[in-house]
Motif scaffolding. Structure first.
Motif, PDB file in Angstrom:
ATOM      1  N   ALA A  14       0.839  -1.193   0.000  1.00 15.94           N
ATOM      2  CA  ALA A  14       0.000   0.000   0.000  1.00 15.94           C
ATOM      3  C   ALA A  14       0.879   1.250   0.000  1.00 15.94           C
ATOM      4  O   ALA A  14       1.901   1.303   0.683  1.00 15.94           O
ATOM      5  N   ALA A  15       0.480   2.245  -0.783  1.00 15.82           N
ATOM      6  CA  ALA A  15       1.281   3.465  -0.933  1.00 15.82           C
ATOM      7  C   ALA A  15       1.592   4.117   0.408  1.00 15.82           C
ATOM      8  O   ALA A  15       2.684   4.639   0.610  1.00 15.82           O
ATOM      9  N   LYS A  16       0.652   4.100   1.346  1.00 19.55           N
ATOM     10  CA  LYS A  16       0.880   4.720   2.660  1.00 19.55           C
ATOM     11  C   LYS A  16       2.060   4.079   3.379  1.00 19.55           C
ATOM     12  O   LYS A  16       2.768   4.739   4.134  1.00 19.55           O
ATOM     13  N   GLN A  17       2.283   2.803   3.155  1.00 19.15           N
ATOM     14  CA  GLN A  17       3.366   2.099   3.851  1.00 19.15           C
ATOM     15  C   GLN A  17       4.743   2.472   3.310  1.00 19.15           C
ATOM     16  O   GLN A  17       5.747   2.182   3.946  1.00 19.15           O
ATOM     17  N   THR A  18       4.813   3.118   2.151  1.00 16.74           N
ATOM     18  CA  THR A  18       6.109   3.522   1.606  1.00 16.74           C
ATOM     19  C   THR A  18       6.647   4.771   2.291  1.00 16.74           C
ATOM     20  O   THR A  18       7.815   5.099   2.138  1.00 16.74           O
ATOM     21  N   GLU A  19       5.793   5.481   3.005  1.00 22.77           N
ATOM     22  CA  GLU A  19       6.136   6.743   3.666  1.00 22.77           C
ATOM     23  C   GLU A  19       6.570   7.815   2.668  1.00 22.77           C
ATOM     24  O   GLU A  19       7.254   8.763   3.006  1.00 22.77           O
ATOM     25  N   ARG A  20       6.176   7.643   1.382  1.00 23.26           N
ATOM     26  CA  ARG A  20       6.494   8.628   0.351  1.00 23.26           C
ATOM     27  C   ARG A  20       5.228   9.103  -0.359  1.00 23.26           C
ATOM     28  O   ARG A  20       5.304   9.752  -1.384  1.00 23.26           O
ATOM     29  N   GLY A  21       4.075   8.772   0.175  1.00 25.08           N
ATOM     30  CA  GLY A  21       2.817   9.190  -0.420  1.00 25.08           C
ATOM     31  C   GLY A  21       1.677   8.466   0.249  1.00 25.08           C
ATOM     32  O   GLY A  21       1.875   7.420   0.866  1.00 25.08           O
TER      33      GLY A  21
END
Length: 81
Positions: free
Chosen positions: A21-28
């Motif tokens: 999930a994008a939130k888990q990348t800490e970049r978006g």
């Protein structure tokens, strides 16, 4: 590596390409945050070499005759426009 060399960008691309999930990348907060501004889409392509370690052992998990010499995972990201 030094700051600004793209280490975290590569990690985020691997994460998004593999379905994190994008939130888990800490970049978006959403996948579209990973598409360059002004573009409609982006492509993440991950190529994994399908060979056993070179220690001389036999390992049936790789089976290049079945899966090929490499495995490619591609994910097209859209900005939602």
């Amino acid at each position: 590596g030094e700051n600004g060399t793209g280490k975290s960008a590569i990690l985020a691309a691997l994460q998004v390409g593999l379905g994190v999930a994008a939130k888990q990348t800490e970049r978006g907060s959403k996948v579209s945050d990973h598409v360059m501004m002004g573009q409609n889409w982006a492509m993440v392509s991950i190529r994994i070499r399908n060979r056993p370690p070179q220690d001389g052992g036999v390992d049936e998990r790789y089976r290049p005759e079945v899966y090929g010499e490499s495995i490619v995972i591609e994910r097209k990201l859209s900005n939602g426009a």
